[in-house]
Write a protein that holds these residues in place. Structure first.
Motif, mmCIF file in Angstrom:
data_model
loop_
_atom_site.group_PDB
_atom_site.id
_atom_site.type_symbol
_atom_site.label_atom_id
_atom_site.label_comp_id
_atom_site.label_asym_id
_atom_site.label_seq_id
_atom_site.Cartn_x
_atom_site.Cartn_y
_atom_site.Cartn_z
ATOM 1 N N LEU A 15 0.841 -0.956 -0.337
ATOM 2 C CA LEU A 15 -0.083 0.326 -0.200
ATOM 3 C C LEU A 15 0.977 1.383 0.018
ATOM 4 O O LEU A 15 0.501 1.980 -0.716
ATOM 5 C CB LEU A 15 -1.120 0.357 0.922
ATOM 6 C CG LEU A 15 -2.076 -1.038 1.338
ATOM 7 C CD1 LEU A 15 -1.963 -0.938 2.717
ATOM 8 C CD2 LEU A 15 -2.921 -0.552 -0.163
ATOM 9 N N GLN A 16 1.837 1.791 0.262
ATOM 10 C CA GLN A 16 2.521 2.753 0.610
ATOM 11 C C GLN A 16 3.214 2.904 -0.527
ATOM 12 O O GLN A 16 3.419 4.340 -1.196
ATOM 13 C CB GLN A 16 3.612 2.075 1.531
ATOM 14 C CG GLN A 16 3.136 2.107 3.354
ATOM 15 C CD GLN A 16 3.793 2.130 4.872
ATOM 16 O OE1 GLN A 16 5.086 1.850 4.309
ATOM 17 N NE2 GLN A 16 3.297 1.843 5.699
ATOM 18 N N SER A 17 3.711 1.839 -0.857
ATOM 19 C CA SER A 17 5.244 1.455 -2.191
ATOM 20 C C SER A 17 4.699 2.067 -3.391
ATOM 21 O O SER A 17 5.389 2.838 -4.180
ATOM 22 C CB SER A 17 5.637 0.057 -1.408
ATOM 23 O OG SER A 17 7.031 -0.323 -2.757
ATOM 24 N N ASP A 118 4.902 -5.259 -9.154
ATOM 25 C CA ASP A 118 4.952 -5.308 -8.266
ATOM 26 C C ASP A 118 6.514 -6.315 -8.216
ATOM 27 O O ASP A 118 6.393 -7.443 -8.929
ATOM 28 C CB ASP A 118 4.301 -5.648 -7.251
ATOM 29 C CG ASP A 118 3.765 -4.298 -6.745
ATOM 30 O OD1 ASP A 118 3.719 -3.081 -7.460
ATOM 31 O OD2 ASP A 118 2.499 -3.883 -5.528
ATOM 32 N N PHE A 119 7.273 -6.273 -7.571
ATOM 33 C CA PHE A 119 8.052 -7.712 -7.293
ATOM 34 C C PHE A 119 8.548 -8.047 -5.605
ATOM 35 O O PHE A 119 8.933 -6.549 -5.008
ATOM 36 C CB PHE A 119 9.198 -6.881 -7.891
ATOM 37 C CG PHE A 119 9.512 -6.624 -9.979
ATOM 38 C CD1 PHE A 119 9.789 -7.708 -10.119
ATOM 39 C CD2 PHE A 119 8.792 -5.508 -10.148
ATOM 40 C CE1 PHE A 119 9.593 -7.518 -11.692
ATOM 41 C CE2 PHE A 119 8.895 -5.491 -11.203
ATOM 42 C CZ PHE A 119 8.576 -6.132 -12.502
ATOM 43 N N ILE A 120 8.575 -8.993 -5.365
ATOM 44 C CA ILE A 120 9.337 -10.109 -4.202
ATOM 45 C C ILE A 120 10.185 -10.580 -4.873
ATOM 46 O O ILE A 120 10.128 -11.248 -5.753
ATOM 47 C CB ILE A 120 8.005 -10.282 -3.605
ATOM 48 C CG1 ILE A 120 7.053 -9.997 -3.060
ATOM 49 C CG2 ILE A 120 8.209 -10.995 -2.415
ATOM 50 C CD1 ILE A 120 5.633 -9.958 -2.477
ATOM 51 N N GLU A 121 11.634 -9.756 -3.931
ATOM 52 C CA GLU A 121 12.257 -11.795 -3.715
ATOM 53 C C GLU A 121 12.525 -12.478 -3.168
ATOM 54 O O GLU A 121 12.099 -11.703 -1.873
ATOM 55 C CB GLU A 121 13.792 -10.221 -4.465
ATOM 56 C CG GLU A 121 13.557 -9.063 -5.413
ATOM 57 C CD GLU A 121 14.795 -8.376 -5.435
ATOM 58 O OE1 GLU A 121 16.181 -9.113 -5.724
ATOM 59 O OE2 GLU A 121 14.972 -7.377 -4.555
ATOM 60 N N THR A 122 12.686 -13.330 -3.249
ATOM 61 C CA THR A 122 13.365 -14.559 -1.583
ATOM 62 C C THR A 122 14.557 -14.813 -0.983
ATOM 63 O O THR A 122 15.605 -15.428 -2.530
ATOM 64 C CB THR A 122 12.261 -15.247 -1.048
ATOM 65 O OG1 THR A 122 12.772 -16.346 -2.183
ATOM 66 C CG2 THR A 122 10.950 -14.635 -1.722
ATOM 67 N N ARG A 142 13.747 -2.299 -0.847
ATOM 68 C CA ARG A 142 13.583 -2.800 0.797
ATOM 69 C C ARG A 142 13.901 -4.169 0.968
ATOM 70 O O ARG A 142 13.463 -5.761 0.918
ATOM 71 C CB ARG A 142 11.960 -2.092 0.940
ATOM 72 C CG ARG A 142 11.900 -0.400 0.467
ATOM 73 C CD ARG A 142 12.283 0.519 1.543
ATOM 74 N NE ARG A 142 12.085 1.391 0.600
ATOM 75 C CZ ARG A 142 12.844 1.798 0.211
ATOM 76 N NH1 ARG A 142 14.012 1.214 -0.897
ATOM 77 N NH2 ARG A 142 12.861 3.787 -0.737
ATOM 78 N N SER A 143 13.858 -4.313 2.496
ATOM 79 C CA SER A 143 13.768 -5.837 2.717
ATOM 80 C C SER A 143 13.361 -5.731 4.442
ATOM 81 O O SER A 143 12.490 -5.538 5.581
ATOM 82 C CB SER A 143 15.581 -5.658 3.491
ATOM 83 O OG SER A 143 15.937 -4.830 4.506
ATOM 84 N N LEU A 144 12.585 -7.526 4.424
ATOM 85 C CA LEU A 144 11.666 -8.159 5.713
ATOM 86 C C LEU A 144 13.274 -9.325 6.010
ATOM 87 O O LEU A 144 12.985 -10.115 5.086
ATOM 88 C CB LEU A 144 10.437 -8.624 5.155
ATOM 89 C CG LEU A 144 9.363 -8.752 5.716
ATOM 90 C CD1 LEU A 144 7.896 -8.207 5.320
ATOM 91 C CD2 LEU A 144 9.692 -10.476 6.370
#
Length: 453
Positions: A15-17, A118-122, A142-144
């Motif tokens: 939502l923020q990005s 949108d992109f997520i890396e693992t 960004r990282s989680l």
């Protein structure tokens, strides 16, 4: 999928990005990164495409090289190869195990700037030097950090959400749970210590209630970690292996600081720096460092030559400790659970508190000082955190934490710490198996509240 707190953090990022950043989910192997990303993609987007770099063929890898400046064709070919229709601003693309193909991580800058998806890396072992030395790490990332299940998540998996809410309410109100609920919470907490928080282990326990089957899952994970050490640790492999194999014996001692002399009489911390870093960076261990002059900003006085090295998942530590044979039967675990077989309870509860503090976002510090000439200055406090102090207009103060595995104990070090550092100290915590009580600024909390600090 079992419910994870990190899911909400992904929602906040989305939502923020609004497509202006990618998210990198980091964590240990088998901690559930891919499952979390794919579940999020299925639930929150019209479509989700996953590129798994453990299996991606050369043709797909070539897209990142040959079509980097032709993103229309890049997305067209990805969509066609994986059979997934991509919807502008409503599709998620996942780069799974991205550390295996660093060029994909480097491409994030252009892909995010394009703005269509949108992109997520693992990734596991993502930040270790060998995986990033030849690429430019994108600033749009960004990282989680994904930890093993905390106790709340374990309770949710066990269908005990009402108990989880009752524990949180008890902590907020500083009102102890009724005895029946306290006993139930402590029993489940002991089960959590034995099972641990690795998702596959938790899922197996929820499904079977069989510790033997859970143990087999954890042994597979430990073997995977050993294989990773052999494959990725390079010239530090021997030292990393020695540290890893020595975790149980080190944590079994009264003073849990890692004594390198037990590995090698000539060992020096400078020789093992890379090995400690490797295990911590791979999220296999949680390092706890001595803060020699504790004040807000604990890291400013960190003595990194004095370190306690906890296993990142307590369930894996239990399996290490019980690994006298190729398998550990269910009845052995149940005898441990019921106290019929003696294990080092102090080792387990201190490790699980470290695990829960880390999952709650705390960097791990402790305080230790020894003086032959000044008994008042000789003390060791298990953990230090910074928290807001109600009696100082909610300004941050140091909160010392003592962990007790039994019901009969003393708090000599906590008393000395308060006397020595005075106004630097705010709320004090004793984590123990008994119900919640409060005595001035000292809060005696049941162990199952460790994750709420």
């Amino acid at each position: 999928m079992l419910q994870r707190k990190a899911y909400q953090r992904l929602m906040e990022w989305k939502l923020q990005s609004q497509g202006h950043t990618a998210m990198l989910i980091e964590g240990a192997r088998r901690v559930g990164k891919s499952t979390l990303a794919e579940e999020f993609g299925r639930n929150e987007y019209a479509s989700c495409l996953t590129v798994d770099f453990t299996h991606a063929p050369d043709d797909v890898l070539a897209y990142f090289q040959d079509m980097r400046n032709d993103l229309d064709t890049f997305f067209l070919y990805l969509s066609a190869y994986y059979g997934v229709t991509l919807h502008e601003r409503n599709s998620l693309i996942i780069f799974d195990e991205v550390q295996l193909y660093p060029k994909a991580r480097e491409a994030i800058k252009q892909l995010v700037a394009d703005g269509r998806f949108d992109f997520i890396e693992t990734g596991s072992l993502v930040s270790i030097k060998e995986n990033v030395r030849d690429i430019l790490i994108p600033s749009e990332e960004r990282s989680l950090a994904l930890d093993p299940f905390d106790f709340d998540e374990f309770l949710w998996a066990m269908g005990e959400e009402p108990l989880s809410r009752a524990i949180a309410d008890s902590y907020e109100r500083l009102r102890p749970l009724p005895d029946s609920l306290h006993r139930k919470a402590m029993r489940l907490f002991r089960e959590y210590m034995l099972v641990g928080g690795m998702p596959q282990a938790v899922e197996t326990y929820v499904r079977t209630r069989d510790f033997h089957q859970v143990d087999a899952v954890k042994r597979d994970i430990l073997k995977l970690y050993r294989d990773d050490i052999a494959k990725h640790a390079g010239s530090a492999r021997r030292r990393v292996t020695l540290l890893f194999d020595g975790l149980v014996s080190q944590l079994s001692k009264h003073e849990k600081r890692y004594s390198l002399s037990s590995l090698d009489t000539n060992a020096r911390m400078r020789d093992y720096d890379d090995a400690f870093f490797w295990l911590s960076d791979a999220c296999v261990t949680n390092d706890c460092v001595n803060s020699t002059d504790p004040t807000v900003g604990l890291g400013a006085y960190a003595d990194r030559a004095t370190v306690k090295c906890y296993m990142a998942d307590t369930g894996l530590l239990v399996t290490q400790a019980l690994a006298d044979s190729r398998t550990t039967e269910d009845d052995i675990y149940r005898d441990v659970l019921l106290g019929k077989i003696a294990v080092n309870e102090g080792m387990l509860v201190e490790n699980v508190v470290a695990q829960l503090l880390h999952a709650g976002g705390h960097r791990l510090y402790f305080y230790s000082r020894s003086s032959r000439n000044d008994a008042a200055s000789t003390m060791e406090v298990d953990f230090l955190i910074v928290s807001r102090y109600p009696n100082a207009a909610m300004k941050p103060r140091i909160s010392p934490i003592e962990v007790k595995s039994g019901t009969r104990y003393r708090t000599v070090s906590l008393d000395k710490f308060k006397n020595k550092f005075g106004q630097r100290v705010g709320l004090e915590y004793v984590l123990h198996p008994k119900p919640l009580t409060v005595a001035g600024d000292r809060r005696y909390l049941p162990l199952y509240m460790a994750g709420l600090l």
